[in-house]
Scaffold this active site. Structure first.
Site, PDB file in Angstrom:
ATOM      1  N   VAL A  64       0.784  -1.223   0.199  1.00 38.04           N
ATOM      2  CA  VAL A  64       0.033   0.303   0.108  1.00 38.04           C
ATOM      3  C   VAL A  64       1.021   1.254   0.073  1.00 38.04           C
ATOM      4  CG1 VAL A  64      -1.938  -1.095   1.027  1.00 38.04           C
ATOM      5  CG2 VAL A  64      -0.197  -0.135   2.609  1.00 38.04           C
TER       6      VAL A  64
ATOM      7  N   TYR B 258       5.324   5.833  15.012  1.00 33.69           N
ATOM      8  CA  TYR B 258       3.798   5.065  14.833  1.00 33.69           C
ATOM      9  C   TYR B 258       2.716   6.254  15.204  1.00 33.69           C
ATOM     10  CZ  TYR B 258       0.144   1.651  15.682  1.00 33.69           C
ATOM     11  OH  TYR B 258      -1.044   1.118  15.708  1.00 33.69           O
TER      12      TYR B 258
ATOM     13  N   LYS C 256      -0.245   7.951  13.114  1.00 33.69           N
ATOM     14  CA  LYS C 256      -1.718   7.688  13.566  1.00 33.69           C
ATOM     15  C   LYS C 256      -2.337   8.999  13.751  1.00 33.69           C
ATOM     16  CE  LYS C 256      -1.792   3.455  13.442  1.00 33.69           C
ATOM     17  NZ  LYS C 256      -2.598   2.495  12.032  1.00 33.69           N
TER      18      LYS C 256
HETATM   19  P1  NAD Z   1      -1.108  -7.364  11.879  1.00 32.17           P
HETATM   20  O1  NAD Z   1       0.458  -7.041  12.062  1.00 32.17           O
HETATM   21  O2  NAD Z   1      -1.668  -8.603  12.172  1.00 32.17           O
HETATM   22  O3  NAD Z   1      -1.688  -6.596  10.626  1.00 32.17           O
HETATM   23  C1  NAD Z   1      -1.109  -5.655  10.001  1.00 32.17           C
HETATM   24  C2  NAD Z   1      -1.281  -5.970   8.492  1.00 32.17           C
HETATM   25  O4  NAD Z   1      -0.746  -4.836   7.567  1.00 32.17           O
HETATM   26  C3  NAD Z   1      -0.534  -7.082   7.982  1.00 32.17           C
HETATM   27  O5  NAD Z   1      -1.606  -8.163   7.390  1.00 32.17           O
HETATM   28  C4  NAD Z   1       0.403  -6.780   7.072  1.00 32.17           C
HETATM   29  O6  NAD Z   1       0.726  -7.774   6.099  1.00 32.17           O
HETATM   30  C5  NAD Z   1      -0.158  -5.547   6.564  1.00 32.17           C
HETATM   31  N1  NAD Z   1       1.000  -4.575   6.113  1.00 32.17           N
HETATM   32  C6  NAD Z   1       2.106  -4.203   6.540  1.00 32.17           C
HETATM   33  N2  NAD Z   1       2.768  -3.636   5.566  1.00 32.17           N
HETATM   34  C7  NAD Z   1       2.043  -3.673   4.482  1.00 32.17           C
HETATM   35  C8  NAD Z   1       2.043  -2.913   3.363  1.00 32.17           C
HETATM   36  N3  NAD Z   1       3.307  -2.358   2.944  1.00 32.17           N
HETATM   37  N4  NAD Z   1       1.243  -3.060   2.200  1.00 32.17           N
HETATM   38  C9  NAD Z   1       0.080  -3.818   2.486  1.00 32.17           C
HETATM   39  N5  NAD Z   1      -0.057  -4.421   3.611  1.00 32.17           N
HETATM   40  C10 NAD Z   1       0.868  -4.147   4.747  1.00 32.17           C
HETATM   41  O7  NAD Z   1      -1.614  -6.047  13.131  1.00 32.17           O
HETATM   42  P2  NAD Z   1      -3.033  -5.619  13.327  1.00 32.17           P
HETATM   43  O8  NAD Z   1      -3.167  -5.492  14.877  1.00 32.17           O
HETATM   44  O9  NAD Z   1      -4.212  -6.518  12.700  1.00 32.17           O
HETATM   45  O10 NAD Z   1      -2.966  -4.174  12.533  1.00 32.17           O
HETATM   46  C11 NAD Z   1      -3.870  -3.729  11.736  1.00 32.17           C
HETATM   47  C12 NAD Z   1      -4.101  -2.060  11.788  1.00 32.17           C
HETATM   48  O11 NAD Z   1      -4.736  -1.880  12.997  1.00 32.17           O
HETATM   49  C13 NAD Z   1      -2.609  -1.559  11.637  1.00 32.17           C
HETATM   50  O12 NAD Z   1      -2.826  -0.257  11.146  1.00 32.17           O
HETATM   51  C14 NAD Z   1      -2.545  -1.220  13.206  1.00 32.17           C
HETATM   52  O13 NAD Z   1      -1.764   0.017  13.531  1.00 32.17           O
HETATM   53  C15 NAD Z   1      -3.729  -1.172  13.712  1.00 32.17           C
HETATM   54  N6  NAD Z   1      -4.269  -0.985  15.090  1.00 32.17           N
HETATM   55  C16 NAD Z   1      -3.775  -2.294  16.046  1.00 32.17           C
HETATM   56  C17 NAD Z   1      -4.084  -2.318  17.147  1.00 32.17           C
HETATM   57  C18 NAD Z   1      -4.186  -3.595  18.182  1.00 32.17           C
HETATM   58  O14 NAD Z   1      -3.791  -3.353  19.178  1.00 32.17           O
HETATM   59  N7  NAD Z   1      -4.025  -4.690  17.557  1.00 32.17           N
HETATM   60  C19 NAD Z   1      -4.288  -1.068  17.960  1.00 32.17           C
HETATM   61  C20 NAD Z   1      -4.436   0.150  17.347  1.00 32.17           C
HETATM   62  C21 NAD Z   1      -4.476   0.341  16.148  1.00 32.17           C
END
Ligand code: NAD
Length: 266
Positions: free
Chosen positions: A66, A165, A169
Site C-alpha cells: 500500500v 507510529y 496515527k
Molecule cells: P497485523 O500485523 O496482524 O496486521 C497488519 C497488516 O498490515 C498485516 O496483514 C500486514 O501484512 C499489513 N501490511 C504491512 N505492511 C504492508 C504494506 N506495505 N502493504 C500492505 N499491507 C501491509 O496487526 P493488526 O493489529 O491487525 O494491525 C492492523 C491495523 O490496526 C494497523 O494499522 C495497526 O496500526 C492498527 N491497530 C492495531 C491495534 C492492536 O492493538 N492490534 C491497535 C491500534 C491500531
C-alpha cells in the site's frame, strides 16, 4: 434491525492477519463481496477468500504494497475487474518499527510513515476516484462510497519509543477529517476507528503473559480487545445504520483513552 452491506464491494488492506482479516470476514458475513489485500503472506489471504467462497460468498485475494502508488492503482484495478465497482474501503494496513527517538533511524521513520500514513492517502485517493467514476449506487447504499481508516488510540495518546507510529496515527486523524470535509458534499462518508489494545500479531509481546496483565491496568473495561470487537464497529460504520456518521473517529479501546492513570485521584 439487521446490519447489512449486502452485495456491496469492500476492499480491506492488510487483511491476511489480525484486524484486517477479522474485518474482511465480518464484511463478507454481512453480505459484502470482499477484496482481501495482503502484502507478504498470500496463503492466509487466499485461504480466507476460499473459505468465504465455500460459504456461498464472493471474495478474492490480491497482493499489493500500500505504500507504492502503482501497487495501489493495480489493487483498485483488480477490485473493479473482479466486482465492477467499489463501495467500501477499509484502509487497515499498518506496522510498527519501534526505537527510542535518539536511536530511531531515518529508515524506521520513513517505513512507518510510508505504510501507515502515505498508504492510507494512496488507498483513500484511489477509492475516491473510483467512487466518482462509478457514481451513486442507491440500490446498495445511501452514501456514494465509504472509507474507514484504521487509526489507533495513539492518534491521541503519546507513546514513548514509538514516535514514528504515533505520528503516523496522529496524521491519520487530520487526513481523515480533511478528506471528510472535502468530499462530504459528494455524499461520500469518511470515518476512522481507533483501537486500543487488541490481541494480534502487531502487539503479541505486550498483550500476553505478565506484560498483558500490566497492560490491563490501562484498560478500565478490564479486558484485552479481540479483533471481532473492531470488525463489528467497522461493519456498522460501513452500513447505512451509520449513515449520518461522518468525519468521526470511533475509539474501540475499553476506555484506554480515558486517562485511566487518574482513576485513583491521579
Ligand atoms: P497485523 O500485523 O496482524 O496486521 C497488519 C497488516 O498490515 C498485516 O496483514 C500486514 O501484512 C499489513 N501490511 C504491512 N505492511 C504492508 C504494506 N506495505 N502493504 C500492505 N499491507 C501491509 O496487526 P493488526 O493489529 O491487525 O494491525 C492492523 C491495523 O490496526 C494497523 O494499522 C495497526 O496500526 C492498527 N491497530 C492495531 C491495534 C492492536 O492493538 N492490534 C491497535 C491500534 C491500531
Amino acid at each position: 434491525m439487521q446490519i447489512s452491506v449486502d452485495k456491496q464491494v469492500a476492499l480491506v488492506t492488510g487483511a491476511s492477519s489480525g484486524l484486517g482479516y477479522a474485518c474482511a470476514q465480518a464484511l463478507a458475513a454481512a453480505g459484502a463481496q470482499v477484496v482481501i489485500n495482503y502484502h507478504s503472506h498470500a496463503e492466509p489471504a487466499e485461504a480466507l477468500a476460499a473459505g468465504i467462497r465455500e460459504q456461498g460468498g464472493q471474495a478474492i485475494a490480491v497482493g499489493a504494497d500500500v505504500s507504492q502508488e502503482q501497487d495501489v492503482e493495480a489493487l483498485l484495478g483488480a477490485t473493479v475487474d473482479a466486482f465492477g465497482a467499489l463501495d467500501i474501503l477499509v484502509a487497515n494496513s499498518g506496522l510498527q518499527q519501534d526505537a527510542p527517538i535518539t536511536e530511531m533511524t531515518l529508515e524506521q521513520w520513513n517505513t512507518v510513515l510510508q505504510v501507515n500514513l502515505t498508504g492510507q492517502f494512496l488507498c483513500a485517493r484511489a477509492a475516491l476516484r473510483q467512487f466518482k467514476r462509478q457514481g451513486p449506487r442507491p440500490w446498495l447504499s445511501r452514501a456514494h462510497g465509504k472509507i474507514i481508516h484504521m487509526s489507533s488510540v495513539h492518534q491521541l495518546i503519546p507513546w514513548a519509543g514509538h514516535a514514528n507510529y504515533a505520528a503516523s496515527k496522529g496524521g491519520i486523524d487530520l487526513l481523515m477529517r480533511s478528506i471528510a470535509q472535502e468530499v462530504g458534499e459528494q455524499h461520500i462518508r469518511v470515518n476512522a476507528v481507533a483501537p486500543g489494545a487488541i490481541a494480534t500479531a502487531i502487539n503479541a509481546e505486550t498483550t500476553q503473559g505478565e506484560a498483558g496483565k500490566r497492560l490491563l491496568g490501562l484498560v478500565p473495561y478490564g479486558r484485552i480487545g479481540e479483533p471481532q470487537d473492531v470488525a463489528n464497529a467497522v461493519v456498522w460504520l460501513a452500513s447505512d445504520l451509520s449513515d449520518y456518521v461522518h468525519g468521526t473517529t470511533l475509539f474501540i479501546d475499553g476506555g484506554m483513552s480515558l486517562y485511566p492513570g487518574f482513576r485513583d485521584n491521579g
